[in-house]
Write a protein that holds these residues in place. Sequence first.
Motif, mmCIF file in Angstrom:
data_model
loop_
_atom_site.group_PDB
_atom_site.id
_atom_site.type_symbol
_atom_site.label_atom_id
_atom_site.label_comp_id
_atom_site.label_asym_id
_atom_site.label_seq_id
_atom_site.Cartn_x
_atom_site.Cartn_y
_atom_site.Cartn_z
ATOM 1 N N LEU A 104 15.720 2.900 -5.128
ATOM 2 C CA LEU A 104 16.842 3.350 -4.090
ATOM 3 C C LEU A 104 18.190 3.177 -5.022
ATOM 4 O O LEU A 104 18.921 4.170 -4.613
ATOM 5 C CB LEU A 104 16.979 2.308 -3.029
ATOM 6 N N ARG A 108 18.323 -1.988 -8.246
ATOM 7 C CA ARG A 108 17.012 -2.080 -7.955
ATOM 8 C C ARG A 108 16.308 -1.603 -9.096
ATOM 9 O O ARG A 108 15.333 -2.026 -9.788
ATOM 10 C CB ARG A 108 16.620 -1.435 -6.878
ATOM 11 N N GLU A 111 16.069 -4.064 -11.749
ATOM 12 C CA GLU A 111 15.150 -5.215 -11.539
ATOM 13 C C GLU A 111 13.597 -4.537 -11.983
ATOM 14 O O GLU A 111 12.848 -5.381 -12.514
ATOM 15 C CB GLU A 111 15.149 -5.288 -9.843
ATOM 16 N N ARG A 115 11.332 -6.083 -14.995
ATOM 17 C CA ARG A 115 10.222 -6.659 -14.629
ATOM 18 C C ARG A 115 8.959 -5.956 -15.849
ATOM 19 O O ARG A 115 8.171 -6.771 -16.160
ATOM 20 C CB ARG A 115 9.563 -6.252 -13.082
ATOM 21 N N PRO A 124 1.529 -8.776 -8.754
ATOM 22 C CA PRO A 124 1.158 -9.675 -7.819
ATOM 23 C C PRO A 124 -0.362 -9.120 -7.432
ATOM 24 O O PRO A 124 -0.307 -8.078 -6.957
ATOM 25 C CB PRO A 124 2.109 -9.683 -6.782
ATOM 26 N N ASP A 126 -2.668 -8.751 -4.396
ATOM 27 C CA ASP A 126 -2.353 -8.567 -2.902
ATOM 28 C C ASP A 126 -3.715 -9.222 -2.312
ATOM 29 O O ASP A 126 -4.533 -8.753 -1.952
ATOM 30 C CB ASP A 126 -2.618 -7.213 -2.740
ATOM 31 N N THR A 127 -3.438 -10.633 -2.315
ATOM 32 C CA THR A 127 -4.315 -11.468 -1.590
ATOM 33 C C THR A 127 -4.183 -11.565 -0.290
ATOM 34 O O THR A 127 -3.601 -12.236 0.469
ATOM 35 C CB THR A 127 -4.321 -12.979 -2.177
ATOM 36 N N GLU A 128 -4.839 -10.677 0.584
ATOM 37 C CA GLU A 128 -4.619 -10.636 2.039
ATOM 38 C C GLU A 128 -5.526 -11.723 2.591
ATOM 39 O O GLU A 128 -6.593 -11.693 2.277
ATOM 40 C CB GLU A 128 -5.283 -9.109 2.279
ATOM 41 N N ASP A 129 -4.663 -12.326 3.416
ATOM 42 C CA ASP A 129 -5.505 -13.647 3.954
ATOM 43 C C ASP A 129 -5.469 -13.148 5.444
ATOM 44 O O ASP A 129 -4.703 -13.599 6.243
ATOM 45 C CB ASP A 129 -4.563 -14.809 3.629
ATOM 46 N N ASP A 130 -6.366 -12.617 5.805
ATOM 47 C CA ASP A 130 -6.747 -12.061 7.025
ATOM 48 C C ASP A 130 -7.147 -13.287 8.054
ATOM 49 O O ASP A 130 -7.359 -12.991 9.231
ATOM 50 C CB ASP A 130 -7.433 -10.727 7.007
ATOM 51 N N ALA A 132 -5.739 -15.942 8.293
ATOM 52 C CA ALA A 132 -4.698 -16.854 8.471
ATOM 53 C C ALA A 132 -4.049 -16.331 9.928
ATOM 54 O O ALA A 132 -4.269 -15.304 10.174
ATOM 55 C CB ALA A 132 -3.793 -16.440 7.291
ATOM 56 N N PRO A 133 -3.537 -17.275 10.559
ATOM 57 C CA PRO A 133 -3.084 -17.041 12.076
ATOM 58 C C PRO A 133 -2.059 -15.874 11.649
ATOM 59 O O PRO A 133 -1.193 -15.828 10.640
ATOM 60 C CB PRO A 133 -2.401 -18.232 12.522
ATOM 61 N N ALA A 134 -1.988 -15.180 12.875
ATOM 62 C CA ALA A 134 -0.872 -13.954 12.718
ATOM 63 C C ALA A 134 0.363 -14.510 12.697
ATOM 64 O O ALA A 134 0.712 -15.661 13.085
ATOM 65 C CB ALA A 134 -1.049 -12.984 13.959
ATOM 66 N N ALA A 135 1.292 -13.746 11.981
ATOM 67 C CA ALA A 135 2.748 -14.370 11.870
ATOM 68 C C ALA A 135 3.392 -14.413 13.339
ATOM 69 O O ALA A 135 3.140 -13.589 14.165
ATOM 70 C CB ALA A 135 3.622 -13.253 10.982
ATOM 71 N N MET C 228 12.334 8.398 -3.057
ATOM 72 C CA MET C 228 13.480 7.653 -3.060
ATOM 73 C C MET C 228 13.578 6.310 -3.528
ATOM 74 O O MET C 228 14.590 5.711 -3.610
ATOM 75 C CB MET C 228 13.998 7.897 -1.572
ATOM 76 N N GLY C 229 12.285 5.837 -3.970
ATOM 77 C CA GLY C 229 12.355 4.475 -4.539
ATOM 78 C C GLY C 229 11.964 3.592 -3.505
ATOM 79 O O GLY C 229 12.262 2.485 -3.743
ATOM 80 N N ALA C 230 11.444 3.843 -2.334
ATOM 81 C CA ALA C 230 11.048 2.846 -1.610
ATOM 82 C C ALA C 230 9.351 3.114 -1.298
ATOM 83 O O ALA C 230 8.746 4.001 -1.378
ATOM 84 C CB ALA C 230 11.746 3.170 0.024
ATOM 85 N N ALA C 262 2.580 -6.715 12.321
ATOM 86 C CA ALA C 262 2.569 -8.022 11.757
ATOM 87 C C ALA C 262 2.018 -8.097 10.390
ATOM 88 O O ALA C 262 2.598 -8.747 9.503
ATOM 89 C CB ALA C 262 2.152 -9.164 12.687
ATOM 90 N N ASP C 263 0.828 -7.726 10.218
ATOM 91 C CA ASP C 263 -0.071 -7.691 9.087
ATOM 92 C C ASP C 263 0.852 -6.956 7.957
ATOM 93 O O ASP C 263 1.107 -7.311 6.749
ATOM 94 C CB ASP C 263 -1.136 -6.812 8.946
ATOM 95 N N ARG C 266 3.668 -8.783 6.895
ATOM 96 C CA ARG C 266 3.421 -9.835 6.005
ATOM 97 C C ARG C 266 2.921 -9.478 4.494
ATOM 98 O O ARG C 266 3.600 -9.938 3.751
ATOM 99 C CB ARG C 266 2.220 -10.690 6.610
ATOM 100 N N HIS C 267 2.554 -8.440 4.544
ATOM 101 C CA HIS C 267 2.141 -7.692 3.310
ATOM 102 C C HIS C 267 3.481 -7.423 2.515
ATOM 103 O O HIS C 267 3.570 -7.724 1.056
ATOM 104 C CB HIS C 267 1.247 -6.401 3.418
ATOM 105 N N ARG C 270 5.359 -10.775 1.345
ATOM 106 C CA ARG C 270 4.585 -11.291 0.183
ATOM 107 C C ARG C 270 4.890 -10.347 -0.825
ATOM 108 O O ARG C 270 5.388 -10.865 -2.205
ATOM 109 C CB ARG C 270 3.076 -11.297 0.456
ATOM 110 N N ARG C 271 5.050 -9.094 -1.026
ATOM 111 C CA ARG C 271 5.173 -8.295 -2.066
ATOM 112 C C ARG C 271 6.614 -8.540 -2.390
ATOM 113 O O ARG C 271 6.886 -8.527 -3.752
ATOM 114 C CB ARG C 271 5.027 -6.632 -1.612
ATOM 115 N N ALA C 274 7.199 -11.664 -4.195
ATOM 116 C CA ALA C 274 6.556 -11.692 -5.777
ATOM 117 C C ALA C 274 7.424 -10.955 -6.659
ATOM 118 O O ALA C 274 7.603 -11.320 -7.671
ATOM 119 C CB ALA C 274 5.144 -10.867 -5.797
#
Lengths: 136, 137, 284
Positions: A104, A108, A111, A115, A124, A126-130, A132-135, C228-230, C262-263, C266-267, C270-271, C274
């Motif tokens: 963007l 960035r 960064e 990296r 990373p 992508d360990t999806e932990d489905d 787990a209780p929903a956020a 655009m880098g997103a 929500a998933d 969360r994804h 986490r990204r 990291a």
Amino acid sequence: MDRVPVLKLGDVLLVSIQVDLADKTTVQLEEDLSERIVATGARGVIIDISALDIVDSFVGRMLATIAAISRVLDAETVVVGMRPAVAITLVELGLSLHGIQTALNVERALEVLSRARDDDWIPPLDTEDDTAPAAP
Amino acid sequence: MTGDPGEEAQTQAVVSDQDVVRVRQLVRTAAVTAKLSLVDQTKVVTAASELARNTLVYGGGGSVQVRVVRQRRSGVRVELADDGPGIGDLELALTDGYTTGGGLGLGLSGARRLVDEFEIDTAPGRGTRISIVKWAR
Amino acid sequence: MALSTDESRRMADRLRTDSADLVATWVAKAGAPLTGRLSEGELRRQITELYGVLVAALDEGMTDLSAAPGGELRAVLADLSRGRARQGFSATETAVSVFTLKDALSGRADLADPAELRDFLSFNRFIDELGLFTFSSYSAAREELIADQAEQLLELSTPVVKLWEGVVAVPLVGTLDSARAQVVMERLLQALVDTGSPYAIIDITGVPAVDTQVAQHILKTVVAARLMGAECLISGIRPQIAQTIVALGIEFGDIATKATLADALRHVLRRSAARTGGRAEPVA
Ligand SMILES: Nc1ncnc2c1ncn2[C@@H]1O[C@H](COP(=O)(O)OP(=O)(O)OP(=O)(O)O)[C@@H](O)[C@H]1O
Ligand SMILES: [Mg+2]
């Protein structure tokens, strides 16, 4: 003819395109950048196109070529600041700039480059932990 | 408000890569006058840039006319003409990825996708004339 | 040319004689078809203003509404049309306010006199021109109004929200046509720039059906965001929609899709954790 200045920041080359690029200027930039990557041993190139109000296939091809050349020379290229209208137009034109890294803004992009340079860095998982209780 | 031909056309010769830049600027100004949205301005300027470069590179130079048109809606019309070799197989030339000049082969086909009207008149030895229109939404 | 210079001067003279009475008659005639939906005071103000600029333009030797001396007159007529369009009056009801000047003038001409008759006819033709101009600026104003309303509706139905620091989302609800999909695309991409967010989520839980065109728009949005880098995720693809997408042969390729918003969030968190090695912060 206008010439786009190439700045050096540590081991990163920064190019901020501020003019409506004529084709010769574009070709010149491509040459300048390749030379500078070799001469400076730069590990990263950031091309800031936030001032460009259009990117056509000629400039798109230049970006792809610089990315390819820098990869051969063991440097990473990140294109930053593409405007929404420009991005929408490029997609419609049919240019998806495969294999080019984007960010963007310059911060960035730095960064992304640090990296990429960090040898210890592991992508990373992508360990999806489905289960787990929903956020909340 | 009838089929008013609109404002006076601006003409730009295309004989160098700087002229392609000038064509872009003319089209941008016309697109702003015609009240095109920012995205539509960008699309028509990009299309004009592709076509003007073709006029220069393949047509051996030519000229471009840019005008604001006003009918039910307002819009921009760009007409490009050259006396170059013309295009033999138009369908092929309009295919994504087809190039005889080591390009990406996206100029012609992409420009057509970016505008609302696209007309092309070309034949071997008779040069090439292209007219595009982008209407305000 | 609607009037000769002499005629325009004579018309100005005629308008000036016993002007209070003329304006009063004009207001009365113009008010009749509006049946009390416009206050008498408001109408009087409009007619008086129109009268003033009309006489001024004629004094300047205006022979044609589109000529330079008519500038202010055109502006006043356009204003009048715009106001009436907004208040919900019809085009006819608007133009009639101009045409009734003919009625107001007809009572004062001696039509047996050939010279006066000729003038009267020229004045009428000129007033017709004013009326037609009112008509066309009324329709232009009306179209603008409709376009504005359509746009407002679109904006209302496509809220782009900042979910978290660095994450914007657009929850789509209702039928997505191509025009709306395009607006969503532009607004979402602009939000990425405005908020400096590297992540976007398009949630289509509330969308009952997706056709090829809409799916294409979503795909293009994802690719544009990437340029655009997103990174753009899609959440809430219901089974029927997944079936359509497959049946239509649309390649979603390497685009990240998640079952729920929500998933997806969360994804993304986490990204980004990291990435930065830090924690993403919720929006205050
Ligand atoms: N004005 C023209 N006169 C003659 N031939 C033309 C003209 N314009 C296009 N062509 C032909 O059509 C082909 C396709 O044009 P197009 O613009 O799509 O691709 P390109 O110019 O080769 O590459 P790109 O524009 O993607 O860099 C060209 O390679 C050329 O052979
Ligand atoms: Mg081309």
